[in-house]
Design a protein around this motif. Structure first.
Motif, short mmCIF file in Angstrom:
data_model
loop_
_atom_site.label_atom_id
_atom_site.label_comp_id
_atom_site.label_asym_id
_atom_site.label_seq_id
_atom_site.Cartn_x
_atom_site.Cartn_y
_atom_site.Cartn_z
N VAL A 1 37.99 -48.21 15.02
CA VAL A 1 36.57 -47.94 15.25
C VAL A 1 36.28 -46.50 14.82
CG1 VAL A 1 36.40 -49.59 17.14
CG2 VAL A 1 36.96 -47.22 17.64
N ALA A 2 35.04 -46.27 14.41
CA ALA A 2 34.61 -44.94 13.99
C ALA A 2 33.14 -44.75 14.34
CB ALA A 2 34.82 -44.75 12.49
N GLY A 3 32.78 -43.50 14.59
CA GLY A 3 31.40 -43.15 14.90
C GLY A 3 30.86 -42.13 13.93
N ILE B 1 28.56 -47.70 16.68
CA ILE B 1 30.01 -47.58 16.54
C ILE B 1 30.48 -48.75 15.67
CG2 ILE B 1 32.21 -47.53 17.76
CD1 ILE B 1 30.64 -46.60 20.25
N PHE B 2 31.15 -48.43 14.59
CA PHE B 2 31.58 -49.45 13.64
C PHE B 2 32.99 -49.93 13.99
CE2 PHE B 2 28.50 -46.72 11.56
CZ PHE B 2 27.62 -47.64 11.00
N VAL B 3 33.19 -51.25 13.92
CA VAL B 3 34.47 -51.87 14.27
C VAL B 3 34.97 -52.65 13.05
CG1 VAL B 3 35.68 -53.37 15.89
CG2 VAL B 3 33.68 -52.06 16.65
N LEU C 1 28.72 -51.62 17.43
CA LEU C 1 28.35 -51.54 18.85
C LEU C 1 27.14 -50.65 19.00
CD1 LEU C 1 31.96 -51.03 20.30
CD2 LEU C 1 30.78 -53.17 19.80
N SER C 2 26.07 -51.22 19.52
CA SER C 2 24.83 -50.48 19.71
C SER C 2 24.60 -50.25 21.19
CB SER C 2 23.64 -51.25 19.12
OG SER C 2 23.85 -51.52 17.76
N GLY C 3 23.95 -49.17 21.51
CA GLY C 3 23.67 -48.86 22.90
C GLY C 3 23.39 -47.39 23.11
N HIS C 4 24.05 -46.55 22.34
CA HIS C 4 23.81 -45.11 22.46
C HIS C 4 22.45 -44.76 21.84
CE1 HIS C 4 27.48 -43.63 24.23
NE2 HIS C 4 28.21 -44.33 23.38
N GLU C 5 21.82 -43.77 22.44
CA GLU C 5 20.50 -43.34 21.98
C GLU C 5 20.57 -42.01 21.23
OE1 GLU C 5 18.11 -43.24 25.44
OE2 GLU C 5 18.18 -45.41 25.77
N GLY C 6 21.77 -41.59 20.89
CA GLY C 6 21.98 -40.36 20.12
C GLY C 6 23.22 -40.50 19.26
N PRO C 7 23.49 -39.54 18.40
CA PRO C 7 24.69 -39.60 17.56
C PRO C 7 25.96 -39.67 18.40
CG PRO C 7 23.19 -37.91 16.76
CD PRO C 7 22.65 -38.36 18.08
N VAL C 8 26.92 -40.47 17.95
CA VAL C 8 28.20 -40.62 18.66
C VAL C 8 29.07 -39.42 18.32
CG1 VAL C 8 30.22 -42.08 18.95
CG2 VAL C 8 27.99 -43.12 18.53
N SER C 9 29.55 -38.73 19.34
CA SER C 9 30.31 -37.49 19.10
C SER C 9 31.81 -37.69 19.17
CB SER C 9 29.89 -36.41 20.12
OG SER C 9 30.09 -36.89 21.44
N GLY D 1 36.21 -58.41 24.61
CA GLY D 1 35.50 -59.18 25.65
C GLY D 1 34.40 -60.04 25.06
N ARG D 2 33.91 -60.96 25.87
CA ARG D 2 32.86 -61.88 25.40
C ARG D 2 31.51 -61.18 25.31
NH1 ARG D 2 33.85 -67.31 25.27
NH2 ARG D 2 35.89 -67.99 26.02
N THR D 3 31.24 -60.29 26.24
CA THR D 3 29.95 -59.59 26.25
C THR D 3 30.17 -58.13 25.96
OG1 THR D 3 30.10 -59.15 28.63
CG2 THR D 3 29.03 -61.20 27.95
N GLN D 4 29.19 -57.54 25.30
CA GLN D 4 29.29 -56.13 24.94
C GLN D 4 28.33 -55.26 25.75
OE1 GLN D 4 31.54 -54.95 23.25
NE2 GLN D 4 32.35 -56.63 22.05
N SER D 5 27.73 -55.84 26.81
CA SER D 5 26.80 -55.07 27.64
C SER D 5 27.60 -54.16 28.56
CB SER D 5 25.92 -56.01 28.46
OG SER D 5 26.73 -56.82 29.28
#
Length: 912
Positions: free
Chosen positions: A445-447, A454-456, A468-476, A503-507
């Motif tokens: 994975v990388a940000g 986040i790319f997988v 993976l989406s969810g962050h509201e700012g740049p991944v550090s 996992g089945r869910t990413q929440s």
């Protein structure tokens, strides 16, 4: 875990400036690396760095003939005298002026210092008659030059020395006062005289100048100033009364005819070999006095700053400060003994291999270097990235390295064949700034700071699996644990998120923090995550419950340091009061942290206290190392040290600024910027005995050196080596082993260990007290890699683990280091034996079945002999002979097949 870490080595930098020196036996090379000195053992393939520091970069170093005293002088003329054997500082001294050369006399009684226009001779430190140590006693001060002295060279008998200067002259001086008439000036060069040398007989002097001229001087008759007639008459009259006057005369002139200026030179009197280096990176080897060119090579496009030759005249050493190159070249075989180069730009990240034998570093120049921990040498340089490398991570098995870069790629490297075998990219071009690898090695994975995702990727197929989406700012930053596939990510939106990759869910529910997250790391068992924030705190959260467990306030522990332009002290500075990189120790009980400051801090997590603080550097040529404000160095226009004085230099190439505006880090409008001391990445070794930090100086390695520590355990008066050997002779193996561990003598432990019979290993292992369990596992792991007793060591490991497995599993943190050593042994050596056994399994079964058939045939023949006649007996005998002959041929074939399989297995193991 032990906390008595000490500085042990400096990797990533092999040469900065100054001269390089060989030891008298020619097997060790000493190189100045910034404000430290590194020693390279060229025969045993090892290196170490002295732990003392100068306050400025080192300008000159010297080593006496016995190899006991090392002398180093920095750019301001401050000298440090070091015991080279014990590696301890003996004395500090200040010459109060820049030192251009420093040489010990061949007999070791004196050393000469070229300081400004003068040459000072000092007595080498020794014990005086009243047994008191007198470090520095001046013998004499020599004057006569009208410009700065460039070099000093001693004669072989230590009676004379020659000095060269920028006033275009060379002067001869005598060490003894009664030989003052020897003093003479040799003039004739049209440019700076770089160096002068005596030949082996001391009857010829060679001088080399900057414009590439080589003059040969001989001690011959001085020509008379009178006319020819008068001189003839005078000669007839005074021939018998006095001898003709003698003087040094030029007898030959030679020129190098190079396209660049000459920068350095050295001469080997025994073989009459001269080596010269030029400003265009070219070096040449000449044979004197015939001036025959032997070799002409180039080490790059940058100047050769220093050259030296060992005592035997076989190995040449070159140093180039622009790229930090260090070469050792054997000119007769035309091969490199040593070829090393540091990072050209600042180091961004560092990580250990899973077995702890290698350290990998990456830099802004886009290059990745793999360093061997023991030798300190760079094994390979990976340079497929076209922009700065921002992240490094190993797969758990240790043969695959992943790297992320600002060029928009994540690459996978095979560290067996040293090649890039996978390249991962996103659907659109983004700059990756962080990286993490799943413990199983299936997912990477990388940000990025360009997007909030986040790319997988799948390592096997190189396909982008998910974002993976969810962050509201740049991944550090990103981090995986080593137990399960739990991913922790941090962002500029002041949240930390925990992801279950498979996992089945990413929440996920975000964990709120009080400030921007700069660094993150996960405990090896994946149960806790540590976060370093911009407000100077290190917070530890429980992953399952998302609760805060510990809070460490690091602001009071940081050595901030002041910059030269600051008009206040370091304690009043608000700069860099935080840590930008953190890492857990192997047992998860402590944590090391570093940032854009001059400190490395080791914390105990459970008690939230500082265990130890390390100062990264004392080099005053970096911003951030000074603490106090020196008002006399400050003016209305700023600090005096910031004024560019390059225009006052006497050499043209020193006055010209070849750098482009904005090419240095810092203010783009400033042409030259002083670098800042900082730590960009820290990493703990999996063997628990060391950690490394990527800093402005290079890769600083701090380790627990157990080899120099006498650490007896439960020592008693009756426990001696003699009593241990006596117990061994009486076959009291357990008692002898325990006594050897109490004495902690390596040779004694090995003798007792190897004397235990194989049939008694199980009994000794069962009765061994658990207090000595970690010690014997550590001992086996340390010797197993080089020991020829493969099966013997495996028997010991099996018996110990079988007898004490429950205790080891319940006290994992105590045995983590020793278990890793055993894993390294089993993975590297025992694995090859297992593979070979599997390959030859069919052959072994064939041999067993053939033996069974032969035995059955013999039994049938034996039962038939009682019933048959003599003729039948003869026939049976013939059949037996034919059977034996029939078995001879397959046996040869089988041996050949077995041999081929063995060779094939060895080839495969070598390839692995």
């Amino acid at each position: 875990m032990k906390s008595d870490f000490k500085f042990s080595n400096l990797l990533g930098t092999v040469y900065r400036q100054g001269n390089i020196v060989y030891s008298d036996d020619g097997t060790k090379l000493y190189s100045p690396v910034g404000n430290r000195v590194t020693c390279f053992d060229l025969v045993n393939n090892k290196s170490f760095t002295f732990d003392y520091e100068h306050r400025k970069n080192i300008a000159r170093i010297a080593l006496n003939k016995n190899g006991t005293l090392l002398f180093s002088v920095d750019e301001d003329g401050r000298a440090i005298l070091v015991n080279n054997v014990a590696r301890t500082v003996l004395h500090h001294f200040n010459f109060k002026d820049k030192v251009s050369d420093l040489q010990f006399s061949p007999d070791g009684h004196y050393f000469a210092v070229a300081s400004g226009r003068f040459i000072q001779t000092w007595k080498t430190p020794d014990f005086s008659e009243d047994r008191q140590f007198a470090p520095f006693v001046k013998h004499r001060n020599y004057a006569g030059h009208y410009a700065d002295v460039t070099s000093v060279t001693w004669s072989n008998d230590s009676r004379f020395f020659v000095s060269t200067s920028k006033d275009l002259t060379t002067k001869i001086f005598s060490l003894r006062s009664e030989e003052k008439d020897v003093a003479m000036t040799l003039a004739g060069h049209r440019d700076y005289v770089i160096k002068a040398f005596f030949n082996a007989t001391q009857e010829i002097i060679y001088t080399v100048s900057k414009d590439g001229a080589l003059f040969k001087w001989e001690y011959t008759e001085r020509p008379s100033e009178l006319s020819d007639e008068e001189s003839e008459d005078e000669e007839d009259e005074n021939m018998e009364e006095e001898t003709k006057p003698m003087s040094w005369r030029i007898t030959a002139k030679s020129f190098f005819y190079a396209d660049a200026n000459l920068r350095c030179a050295t001469f080997h009197p025994e073989s009459n070999i001269m080596v010269v280096g030029f400003t265009n990176g070219e070096f040449r080897i000449y044979e004197l006095p015939e001036f025959n060119l032997i070799q002409k090579l180039s080490m790059g496009q940058n100047a050769v700053n220093t050259v030296n030759i060992n005592k035997s005249g076989e190995w040449l050493a070159f140093g180039s400060s622009t790229l930090g190159q260090l070469l050792v070249y054997e000119w007769q075989s035309e091969s490199y003994i040593l070829k090393q180069q540091g990072h050209f730009d600042s180091t961004n990240c560092v990580c250990y291999s899973p077995d702890g034998s290698r350290v990998v570093s990456a830099s802004d120049d886009g290059k990745i270097k793999v360093w061997d921990v023991v030798s300190g040498f760079c094994l390979v340089t990976l340079q497929e990235h076209t922009a700065a490398v921002t992240g490094l991570s190993f797969a758990k098995k240790g043969q695959v390295l992943f790297s992320s870069s600002l060029d928009g790629t994540v690459r996978a490297w095979d560290l067996i064949r040293f090649r890039n075998f996978r390249t991962f990219t996103a659907t659109e071009r983004v700059q990756f700034n962080c990286l993490a690898v799943d413990p199983s090695g299936e997912v990477v994975v990388a940000g990025s700071q360009d997007t909030f995702e986040i790319f997988v990727w799948s390592v096997q197929t190189a396909q982008l699996l998910d974002s993976l989406s969810g962050h509201e700012g740049p991944v550090s930053c990103l981090a995986f644990g080593s137990e399960n596939s739990v991913l922790a990510s941090a962002s500029w939106d002041r949240t930390v998120r925990i992801w279950s990759i498979f996992g089945r869910t990413q929440s996920v529910e975000p964990i709120e923090v009080q400030s921007d997250v700069l660094g993150i790391c996960m405990r090896p068992d994946s149960k806790e995550v540590a976060v370093s924030t911009l407000d100077g705190h290190i917070t530890i959260f429980d992953i399952e419950d998302a609760k805060q467990l510990h809070l460490i306030d690091a602001r009071k522990d940081i050595l901030k340091g002041r910059h030269l332009e600051d008009r206040f002290e370091a304690k009043n500075s608000a700069r860099a009061t935080y840590f930008s990189t953190i890492d857990y120790s192997f047992d998860g009980l402590s944590l090391v942290a570093g940032g854009n400051n001059n400190s490395l801090c080791l914390y105990d997590i459970s008690n939230e206290v500082l265990l130890k603080r390390f100062t990264v550097s004392q080099n005053m040529q970096f911003n951030g190392t000074l603490q106090q404000l020196n008002s006399k160095r400050m003016t209305e226009a700023g600090a005096i040290d910031l004024i560019d004085r390059d225009g006052e230099n006497s050499d043209l190439e020193d006055r010209i600024d070849t750098s482009l505006p904005g090419s240095h880090r810092g203010d783009p409008s400033a042409r030259n910027v002083r670098p800042q001391i900082r730590v960009t990445s820290v990493s703990f070794s999996p063997t628990a005995s060391a950690f490394t930090a990527a800093s402005t100086e290079g890769l600083l390695v701090y380790s627990v050196d157990e080899s120099l520590i006498f650490d007896p355990f439960d020592l008693d008066v009756d426990i001696t080596p003699e009593s241990t050997i006596e117990s061994l002779s009486e076959k009291e193996y357990l008692t002898a082993l325990v006594m050897a561990f109490r004495l902690n003598e390596h040779y004694l432990i090995q003798r007792v260990y190897e004397s235990v019979p194989v049939k008694d290993i199980q009994l000794v292992s069962e009765d061994l007290p658990v207090v000595y369990l970690d010690r014997i596992l550590n001992f086996i792991g340390s010797i197993a890699m080089e020991s020829p007793h493969l099966e013997f060591n495996v028997n010991w490991i099996q018996c110990l683990v079988t007898s004490h497995g429950k205790y080891i599993s319940s006290h994992k943190h105590q045995f983590a280091s020793s278990i890793r050593l055993l894993q390294r042994f089993l993975n590297r050596i025992a694995k090859d034996v297992v593979d070979t056994t599997k390959r030859n399994g069919h052959l072994a079964s064939y041999l067993q079945s053939a033996q069974a058939i032969e035995e059955n045939g013999l039994e049938e023949n034996g039962s038939m002999k009682d019933e048959e006649s003599e003729e039948d007996d003869e026939m049976n005998g013939e059949e037996e002979d034919s059977d034996e002959e029939g078995w001879i041929v397959p046996e040869k074939k089988m041996n050949g097949a077995f041999k081929d399989d063995e060779e094939e297995g060895l080839d495969d193991s070598d390839e692995n």
